[in-house]
Motif scaffolding. Structure first.
Motif, PDB file in Angstrom:
ATOM      1  N   SER A  65       0.838  -1.189   0.000  1.00 36.31           N
ATOM      2  CA  SER A  65       0.000   0.000   0.000  1.00 36.31           C
ATOM      3  C   SER A  65       0.877   1.244   0.000  1.00 36.31           C
ATOM      4  N   ASN A  66       0.333   2.320  -0.490  1.00 40.85           N
ATOM      5  CA  ASN A  66       1.036   3.587  -0.520  1.00 40.85           C
ATOM      6  C   ASN A  66       0.999   4.195   0.871  1.00 40.85           C
ATOM      7  N   GLU A  67       2.154   4.458   1.445  1.00 42.43           N
ATOM      8  CA  GLU A  67       2.231   4.978   2.806  1.00 42.43           C
ATOM      9  C   GLU A  67       2.012   6.476   2.880  1.00 42.43           C
ATOM     10  N   HIS A  68       1.942   7.133   1.751  1.00 41.17           N
ATOM     11  CA  HIS A  68       1.801   8.589   1.746  1.00 41.17           C
ATOM     12  C   HIS A  68       0.360   8.927   1.530  1.00 41.17           C
TER      13      HIS A  68
END
Length: 68
Positions: A65-68
């Protein structure tokens, strides 16, 4: 896992000419398979139906998943 092709599965955001114009070029399924080496490539819209069938056949699931 019964099917070797489902050992690795890649989901992509579906692209179109309009998306390419506004957001930049996105990979097609064939391009993504060539770049990643993953043979089973699906659109994000197919995730729910594909994932349901796979999750009951496996011990572990890894989601990036995109952490940002």
């Amino acid at each position: 896992m019964p099917e070797e092709k489902h050992r690795e599965v890649l989901f992509l955001r579906e692209t179109s000419e309009q998306i390419a114009l506004w957001e930049g070029k996105k990979h097609t399924k064939d391009e993504a398979a060539a770049v990643s080496g993953i043979r089973s490539v699906y659109w994000n819209s197919e995730f729910e139906s594909v994932f349901r069938g796979l999750v009951v056949q496996t011990e572990r699931v890894y989601l990036n998943s995109n952490e940002h």
